[in-house]
Structures are given as structure tokens and as C-alpha cells.
Scaffold this motif. Structure first.
Motif, short mmCIF file in Angstrom:
data_model
loop_
_atom_site.label_atom_id
_atom_site.label_comp_id
_atom_site.label_asym_id
_atom_site.label_seq_id
_atom_site.Cartn_x
_atom_site.Cartn_y
_atom_site.Cartn_z
N LYS A 330 0.83 -1.21 0.00
CA LYS A 330 0.00 0.00 0.00
C LYS A 330 0.86 1.26 0.00
CE LYS A 330 -3.91 -2.23 2.21
NZ LYS A 330 -4.87 -2.23 3.34
N PRO A 331 1.59 1.52 -1.10
CA PRO A 331 2.44 2.71 -1.16
C PRO A 331 1.61 3.98 -1.02
CG PRO A 331 2.16 1.72 -3.34
CD PRO A 331 1.60 0.76 -2.35
N SER A 332 2.18 4.97 -0.37
CA SER A 332 1.42 6.17 -0.04
C SER A 332 1.50 7.25 -1.10
CB SER A 332 1.93 6.74 1.29
OG SER A 332 3.32 7.00 1.21
N SER A 333 2.46 7.18 -2.01
CA SER A 333 2.60 8.22 -3.02
C SER A 333 3.14 7.61 -4.30
CB SER A 333 3.53 9.32 -2.52
OG SER A 333 4.87 8.81 -2.44
N VAL A 338 7.07 4.28 -7.35
CA VAL A 338 8.17 4.15 -8.32
C VAL A 338 9.35 3.46 -7.66
CG1 VAL A 338 9.87 5.41 -9.68
CG2 VAL A 338 7.46 6.11 -9.72
N PHE A 339 9.68 3.90 -6.44
CA PHE A 339 10.80 3.30 -5.72
C PHE A 339 10.60 1.80 -5.52
CE2 PHE A 339 12.53 1.88 -1.62
CZ PHE A 339 13.88 2.11 -1.83
N ARG A 340 9.40 1.42 -5.11
CA ARG A 340 9.12 0.01 -4.86
C ARG A 340 9.18 -0.81 -6.15
NH1 ARG A 340 6.84 -1.25 0.17
NH2 ARG A 340 6.46 0.56 1.48
N LEU A 341 8.67 -0.25 -7.23
CA LEU A 341 8.70 -0.96 -8.51
C LEU A 341 10.14 -1.19 -8.97
CD1 LEU A 341 5.76 0.81 -10.37
CD2 LEU A 341 5.85 -1.60 -9.69
N ILE A 342 10.99 -0.18 -8.75
CA ILE A 342 12.39 -0.32 -9.15
C ILE A 342 13.10 -1.31 -8.23
CG2 ILE A 342 14.61 0.87 -9.34
CD1 ILE A 342 13.04 3.40 -10.08
N LYS A 343 12.84 -1.17 -6.92
CA LYS A 343 13.55 -1.98 -5.92
C LYS A 343 13.10 -3.43 -5.94
CE LYS A 343 16.23 -2.20 -2.18
NZ LYS A 343 17.68 -1.88 -2.20
N ARG A 344 11.78 -3.64 -5.94
CA ARG A 344 11.26 -4.99 -5.78
C ARG A 344 11.12 -5.73 -7.09
NH1 ARG A 344 6.24 -5.42 -1.85
NH2 ARG A 344 6.72 -7.59 -2.30
N CYS A 345 10.79 -4.99 -8.16
CA CYS A 345 10.50 -5.66 -9.44
C CYS A 345 11.60 -5.47 -10.47
CB CYS A 345 9.18 -5.14 -10.00
SG CYS A 345 7.80 -5.37 -8.88
N GLU A 346 12.64 -4.69 -10.13
CA GLU A 346 13.77 -4.47 -11.00
C GLU A 346 13.35 -3.86 -12.33
OE1 GLU A 346 15.89 -8.14 -11.35
OE2 GLU A 346 16.64 -8.07 -9.31
N VAL A 355 4.32 2.86 -15.21
CA VAL A 355 3.43 1.93 -14.52
C VAL A 355 2.84 2.60 -13.28
CG1 VAL A 355 3.31 -0.24 -13.24
CG2 VAL A 355 4.60 -0.12 -15.38
N ALA A 356 3.68 3.34 -12.55
CA ALA A 356 3.20 4.01 -11.33
C ALA A 356 2.11 5.03 -11.66
CB ALA A 356 4.35 4.69 -10.62
N GLY A 357 2.28 5.74 -12.77
CA GLY A 357 1.26 6.70 -13.16
C GLY A 357 -0.07 6.03 -13.45
N MET A 358 -0.02 4.88 -14.07
CA MET A 358 -1.24 4.12 -14.36
C MET A 358 -1.88 3.63 -13.06
SD MET A 358 -1.53 0.73 -16.77
CE MET A 358 -0.31 -0.15 -15.80
#
Length: 404
Positions: A330-333, A338-346, A355-358
Motif C-alpha cells: 500500500k504505497p502512499s505516493s 516508483v521506488f518500490r517498482l524499481i527496488k522490488r521488481c527491477e 506503470v506508477a502513473g497508471m
């Protein structure tokens, strides 16, 4: 009323047999009017059978009624695909016996089984590019009906063998590195659209997972999990088809004996397997043996009573999307996302931002999805928003799988 019902059902292609039921004492000529009406509606596309009831006075040989009236029926132009002479009375009636009831039950069951139209089974074929999916379709069909395609669109092939009909759907191979992010997501959406469409055609009977002989790699695992676990909710049997075994020493099935532990270790839930070659090459005997093998497993795992065809439906979206919230914590912003997508999903920075914008526009809608009830979503979410969230979710899951 009856005419409208029959016309509607014919348009929807859901009538497999018409049973014309009459009492045995009726005059044959009076049967013709109803017969002409039924025949005019189905127009020879659906078999019509005749069931004659109230024949307890003919026991134990109720078939005698047919022998006495067959010529008269034929002369009046009535043609039936089959018939059954029965009694439907209760045993408490003076002339009805248990033997007659049993004979009647068996006669009607046999009539339906022999004369009804066989509903085509729906089989989805998936796997990497180059695994031999098109050749596998041709092997099953017994002729060259499929050609290798570079498009992202699935292809449908009608196949018939051993008296049964099958719709085989050849899907595109999903390799993100070769397709690119946009094409990869489009291919996934295309596969999901196919599964949604098949719900209206009776559901999915079988998944054929086609792979070249070798160790299952990350892409193969991702393809399997995408179709079996996420798109079909683990409710459709999977038969793995190992191809390119024309040079296997000894019996082709020995490949499975040597390697089946790998599938168990990687948690593949496999209902059956087929070790084959889909290339005639210099060994036509192996090729024909392969056709027998693959047809046998397809028939086995799509047989009546083996498993009711799985129907997905919009409730599958609820199942997928409810997993979405927990996946990112449940990312807050948007920046956090974006950070989580880069960190966790590479994901790359650019892709992660897209993807984050969508997701930012969709997550509020997704989190407010109500419980699915009465086959209706009580929500203002649009279908396209749900699709876009599913796109992201699947990409996220598959990327994580590749890290396992």
C-alpha cells in the motif's frame, strides 16, 4: 413463446438435442404438425429424436410400438435421428413394472448419448516461441492447419478425432526481452481476453503447456504460472507436452522419467504429460506414435465427467486485484510506488514511472471494489481501468517470479 425460445437458443448455439415426446396412443398423423414446426426451427442443424411414452401395455417388448408404426411415420416425411419406446408411469400403476422402468431409463440415456451433438472442448496451447506449438496443432489435427505466426494474436483451430470436436487456441509465446514492455503487456491482455471470451463458449477444458526438452527456465516458469495460477486460478488441468524428442534414445517417455522430479521441485502442478516429436523427420513411426500419445492425453483430460469446464468471469478480476494491495505494501505516493517498482521488481526508472502513473489513477478504484455478488460489480470502476490494473499486476508478479 416456444418459437422465440428456440430461435434464441439456436442463435446462441446451445441446443444439442431436441426430444419430441408423445404418448403412444396418439394417432400418428397428429404428430406431423409439431414435427414440422420443430424441424423448421432447427433446420437440420440439431438432431431430433422421438420418445414414445405410456407403452406399459406393450411390456416386456415396448419396441413393438415402433415396428408397428415406423412405416407410417416415414411416409408422413418425419425423420428422426433415433427413438426410444418407454413407460414413465409409477410402479404403483397396475401395468407398470420395475423391469419396464429400468428398460425405459436405459433406453433414454442411450438415446441421448448416441444422438446429442458433441460440444467442442476448449483447449488452450501455451509456451515459449520455438517450442513447436504450431507443429503440435498439426500433429493433433492430422493435417497442416497451423502456420508459425509472428503476430501477438491467438489463433483458433477446429480439430476433430475419434468422434469428438476440439477448439484448440494457439497463444503467442511470452518472452518480455524479445517483445518489449508494451508488446508483452498487450500479449498478456490478449491472452486474458481469450480466456474471458471462452467463458461464453462453455469454459476451458484443458491447458496444453508446450516446451522443448530441457530444464524449465525462468521464462517457462513464468508462462506456466501466468496461465495456470493467475489467469485460470489453478482450476484448469495442465498437461505438459515435451517436444523435440525425435532423437531420444529408447522410448521418448524415458525423458519424463529422468526429469519429472524437476517439475515437482519447482512446484509445477501437472495433471499429465506427453513426450513427443512433432517433426516427421526420418522417423515417421515416432511421429505417428506421438500423434497417438497426444490425442490420448487430450481425450483423457477433456472427457465427460473428468472435470467440469472452468468458467472464469469478472470475479477473477476481484481475486487478482485484491492481491494487488498487499503486493506493494500500500504505497502512499507515486514516488514511493516508483521506488518500490524499481527496488522490488527491477523495472527501469522510465518503465516504473509509467506503470506508477497508471496505478495511481487505478488503486483507489481497485481498493473500493465491493464484494462480487449477483454477477454484477457495484462500483464506478470502468472495465478499461480494471484491465490496466491487471496488466500491471501480472507484470509485477512475473518479474518477481524471475527473481526466485
Amino acid at each position: 413463446m416456444l418459437k422465440e425460445l428456440v430461435q434464441t437458443m439456436m442463435k446462441e448455439d446451445v441446443i444439442h438435442l431436441v426430444i419430441y415426446c408423445v404418448r403412444g396412443e396418439r394417432v400418428i398423423r397428429t404428430l406431423r404438425r409439431n414435427y414440422k414446426f420443430i424441424h423448421s426451427q432447427v433446420k437440420g442443424k440439431v438432431p431430433i429424436v422421438l420418445v414414445i411414452t405410456s407403452l406399459e401395455s406393450y411390456e416386456p417388448d415396448m419396441e413393438e410400438w415402433w415396428r408397428l408404426n415406423e412405416n407410417a411415420i416415414s411416409k408422413l416425411g418425419m425423420i428422426f435421428a433415433g427413438h426410444a419406446c418407454v413407460t414413465t408411469g409409477m410402479i404403483t400403476h397396475s401395468k407398470v413394472t420395475q423391469l419396464g422402468r429400468n428398460q425405459s431409463y436405459d433406453a433414454v440415456c442411450k438415446l441421448i448419448e448416441q444422438c446429442r451433438l458433441s460440444k467442442p472442448r476448449n483447449v488452450i496451447l501455451f509456451g515459449q516461441r520455438g517450442a513447436g506449438k504450431s507443429s503440435l496443432v498439426n500433429l493433433i489435427a492430422g493435417e497442416n492447419v497451423a502456420k508459425t505466426s509472428s503476430t501477438l494474436q491467438w489463433r483458433e483451430y477446429s480439430v476433430r478425432f475419434d468422434g469428438d470436436s476440439y477448439n484448440v487456441y494457439d497463444t503467442v509465446g511470452l518472452e518480455e526481452a524479445q517483445l518489449g514492455t508494451k508488446e508483452y503487456l498487450d500479449a498478456i491482455e490478449n491472452a486474458y481476453s481469450l480466456i474471458q471470451g471462452l467463458e461464453k463458449q462453455g469454459g476451458i477444458d484443458l491447458l496444453l503447456f508446450c516446451m522443448r526438452a530441457g530444464r524449465p527456465n525462468a521464462t517457462i516458469q513464468s508462462n506456466y504460472r501466468l496461465f495456470h495460477e493467475f489467469l485460470c486460478d489453478k482450476k484448469v488441468p495442465v498437461v505438459v507436452v515435451i517436444t523435440y524428442l525425435e532423437n531420444e534414445v529408447g522410448e521418448m517417455d524415458t525423458w519424463w522419467t529422468r526429469n519429472k522430479h524437476i517439475f515437482r521441485h519447482q512446484e509445477f502442478d501437472i495433471a499429465g504429460h506427453a513426450c513427443i516429436t512433432a517433426i516427421k523427420g526420418n522417423d515417421p513411426h515416432r511421429y505417428e506414435q506421438s500423434r497417438t500419445t497426444i490425442r490420448s492425453v487430450v481425450k483423457e483430460f477433456t472427457a465427460d465427467g473428468q472435470k467440469e469446464a472452468w468458467k472464469g468471469g469478472d470475479n477473477t478480476f476481484v481475486s487478482l486485484l485484491r492481491r494487488l494491495g498487499g503486493l506493494l505494501g500500500k504505497p502512499s505516493s507515486k514516488n514511493d510506488m516508483v521506488f518500490r517498482l524499481i527496488k522490488r521488481c527491477e523495472l527501469s526508472s522510465d518503465v516504473a514511472k509509467q506503470v506508477a502513473g497508471m496505478i495511481k489513477n487505478d488503486l483507489d478504484c481497485v481498493s473500493s471494489l465491493p464484494i462480487y455478488r449477483h454477477n454484477v460489480f457495484y462500483s464506478s470502476c470502468t472495465y478499461s481501468k480494471i484491465i490496466s490494473s491487471v496488466r500491471w499486476f501480472v507484470l509485477n508478479v512475473i518479474t518477481q517470479m524471475r527473481r526466485m
